[in-house]
Design a protein around this motif. Structure first.
Motif, PDB file in Angstrom:
ATOM      1  N   SER A  95     -21.660  -7.956  87.041  1.00  0.00           N
ATOM      2  CA  SER A  95     -21.836  -6.535  87.324  1.00  0.00           C
ATOM      3  C   SER A  95     -23.301  -6.223  87.618  1.00  0.00           C
ATOM      4  CB  SER A  95     -21.343  -5.701  86.141  1.00  0.00           C
ATOM      5  OG  SER A  95     -21.582  -4.345  86.358  1.00  0.00           O
ATOM      6  N   LEU A 126     -20.820   3.990  94.175  1.00  0.00           N
ATOM      7  CA  LEU A 126     -20.948   4.090  92.720  1.00  0.00           C
ATOM      8  C   LEU A 126     -19.582   3.989  92.059  1.00  0.00           C
ATOM      9  CD1 LEU A 126     -22.561   4.629  90.134  1.00  0.00           C
ATOM     10  CD2 LEU A 126     -22.285   7.081  90.586  1.00  0.00           C
ATOM     11  N   THR A 127     -18.608   4.696  92.612  1.00  0.00           N
ATOM     12  CA  THR A 127     -17.250   4.655  92.053  1.00  0.00           C
ATOM     13  C   THR A 127     -16.675   3.251  92.127  1.00  0.00           C
ATOM     14  OG1 THR A 127     -16.945   6.935  92.776  1.00  0.00           O
ATOM     15  CG2 THR A 127     -14.961   5.693  92.201  1.00  0.00           C
ATOM     16  N   TRP A 129     -18.330   0.401  92.313  1.00  0.00           N
ATOM     17  CA  TRP A 129     -19.040  -0.492  91.409  1.00  0.00           C
ATOM     18  C   TRP A 129     -18.567  -0.285  89.971  1.00  0.00           C
ATOM     19  CZ3 TRP A 129     -22.798   0.764  87.604  1.00  0.00           C
ATOM     20  CH2 TRP A 129     -23.366  -0.344  86.989  1.00  0.00           C
ATOM     21  N   LEU A 130     -18.375   0.973  89.579  1.00  0.00           N
ATOM     22  CA  LEU A 130     -17.876   1.244  88.225  1.00  0.00           C
ATOM     23  C   LEU A 130     -16.471   0.683  88.034  1.00  0.00           C
ATOM     24  CD1 LEU A 130     -19.197   4.883  87.677  1.00  0.00           C
ATOM     25  CD2 LEU A 130     -19.979   2.795  86.538  1.00  0.00           C
ATOM     26  N   THR A 133     -16.794  -3.088  87.700  1.00  0.00           N
ATOM     27  CA  THR A 133     -17.341  -3.390  86.379  1.00  0.00           C
ATOM     28  C   THR A 133     -16.278  -3.233  85.300  1.00  0.00           C
ATOM     29  OG1 THR A 133     -19.554  -2.728  87.073  1.00  0.00           O
ATOM     30  CG2 THR A 133     -19.129  -2.756  84.718  1.00  0.00           C
ATOM     31  N   ALA A 134     -15.501  -2.159  85.378  1.00  0.00           N
ATOM     32  CA  ALA A 134     -14.417  -1.953  84.405  1.00  0.00           C
ATOM     33  C   ALA A 134     -13.374  -3.057  84.517  1.00  0.00           C
ATOM     34  CB  ALA A 134     -13.770  -0.584  84.622  1.00  0.00           C
TER      35      ALA A 134
END
Length: 161
Positions: A95, A126-127, A129-130, A133-134
């Motif tokens: 991440s 951003l969304t 990437w989040l 990552t999740a």
């Protein structure tokens, strides 16, 4: 007493086999081609970016994530769960790598020429990437849970021979 050197006592060559040498050669050729293409335009800006990124990585980021890794390792070691370190280390590192590579787009720091050059919108990074990552941490947690379940099942089942 004289020590006899045999083929088993000699260290293995670092280079490896022919496939590895070919793969390294292709990688260096590709990196050289990309460097020549990049330096064709603004060579000073690209050179400064490479030097700056190397210094930023070596002097700031490497010590930072080494400290974070030691803190996670020490925290898990204190809880007697040192084997869990890899389940935190991999998603965090991947991440972080994604964030490092795509930071201008994730942070929304792109100029108007980005859409003109690529034909793509810079929105939503951003969304995404989040979400990635999740998914990385969720997948890692699932693998850890399966490992713990399997080891608990092995401990409970009696050995029948």
């Amino acid at each position: 007493m004289k020590r006899v050197l045999t083929s088993r006592s000699l260290p293995r060559p670092v280079i490896g086999g022919p496939f590895r040498i070919l793969l390294l050669g292709c990688t260096f050729a590709l990196a050289g081609y990309a460097g020549v293409r990049l330096l064709a335009g603004d060579w000073l800006g690209v050179a400064l970016w490479f030097v700056g990124s190397a210094l930023l990585h070596d002097l700031v980021l490497l010590p930072l994530y080494a400290v974070v890794d030691r803190a996670v390792t020490a925290g898990l070691d204190a809880a007697h769960h040192r084997a869990w370190t890899a389940y935190v280390r991999f998603p965090a590192a991947f991440s972080g790598l994604l964030l490092l590579v795509w930071f201008p787009l994730i942070g929304g720091r792109v100029d108007a020429s980005y859409a003109g050059v690529t034909g793509l919108s810079a929105d939503g990074f951003l969304t995404r990437w989040l979400l990635v990552t999740a998914a990385l941490f969720g997948g890692s947690a699932l693998l850890l849970a399966l490992r713990l379940l399997r080891s608990a099942t092995k401990r409970r089942s009696p050995d029948v021979h």
